[in-house]
Design an enzyme around this catalytic site. Sequence first.
Site, short mmCIF file in Angstrom:
data_model
loop_
_atom_site.label_atom_id
_atom_site.label_comp_id
_atom_site.label_asym_id
_atom_site.label_seq_id
_atom_site.Cartn_x
_atom_site.Cartn_y
_atom_site.Cartn_z
N LYS A 173 0.86 -1.20 0.00
CA LYS A 173 0.00 0.00 0.00
C LYS A 173 0.89 1.24 0.00
O LYS A 173 1.81 1.35 0.81
CB LYS A 173 -0.86 0.03 1.26
CG LYS A 173 -1.98 -0.99 1.27
CD LYS A 173 -2.76 -0.93 2.58
CE LYS A 173 -3.56 0.33 2.73
NZ LYS A 173 -4.32 0.36 4.02
C1 E4P Z 1 -7.59 0.79 4.42
O1 E4P Z 1 -6.92 0.36 3.56
C2 E4P Z 1 -7.49 2.15 5.00
O2 E4P Z 1 -6.21 2.34 5.50
C3 E4P Z 1 -8.54 2.30 6.06
O3 E4P Z 1 -9.76 1.80 5.59
C4 E4P Z 1 -8.70 3.71 6.59
O4 E4P Z 1 -9.83 3.70 7.41
P1 E4P Z 1 -10.19 4.82 8.50
O5 E4P Z 1 -10.59 6.03 7.76
O6 E4P Z 1 -11.30 4.21 9.28
O7 E4P Z 1 -8.95 5.02 9.32
#
Ligand code: E4P
Length: 229
Positions: free
Chosen positions: A86
Amino acid sequence: MQLIIDSANLNDIRELVEYYPIDGVTTNPSIIVKEKKNFLLLLEEIREVIGCNRELFIQTLAVNAEEIVKEANYIRENILDKLVIKVPATKEGIKAIKALSESGVRTMATAIYTPLQGYLAAKAGATYVTPYVNRIENLDGNAVNVVKEIVEIIEKHHFNSKVLAASFKSVQQVHDVCLIGAHGVTVPPDILRLFLSHRATEANVKVFIEEWQTAYGEKSIIDANKIKI
Ligand code: E4P
């Protein structure tokens, strides 16, 4: 359409993988630090729980493209099997995604808020493009529309990327992006458990059992066959 768990909690992952048709696990630095464990050890444990056929998404932290690529390679040397790196969709992040995808590394462009960020990420070769639904809504944006337009850009222009929507705080948000054609969702455990929670379903099951028991007592389907009515 992919269903991914957005968590690094081993108990949650173990339970959800056992019961639900889960395709993988996404993590990010905030999710990882919550578990208060050695980073690599935790990721190895998650890999052990999900097995080698589900995707594990691990995020880089560096801000500069060369450093992002170095971190990606470090992660790839240490965590085996189906891995997705990522990378936040910044200018340096897009440069890193371009380099990583040119060398065959699967990537997710994360922290996406606009359709054109999604376009650049897809064009750079990201395997997944990840709009942040709840965070977009908190900025008074139309998250469903952002997801819809990224899906349209990817499909109209035949990019190979998939839209894996993330950042959910309600079942309704997940429902909305499923309907407009997201290719996948990554959902926190507490929201995922709510998919099946409906008073009517539980009440129906209770009545089925009560009616059965008035005829067959405590006998199961298998044992009831031996009883003559
Ligand atoms: C997933 O890949 C993201 O990092 C995550 O869904 C972010 O979510 P949040 O906005 O609840 O922190």
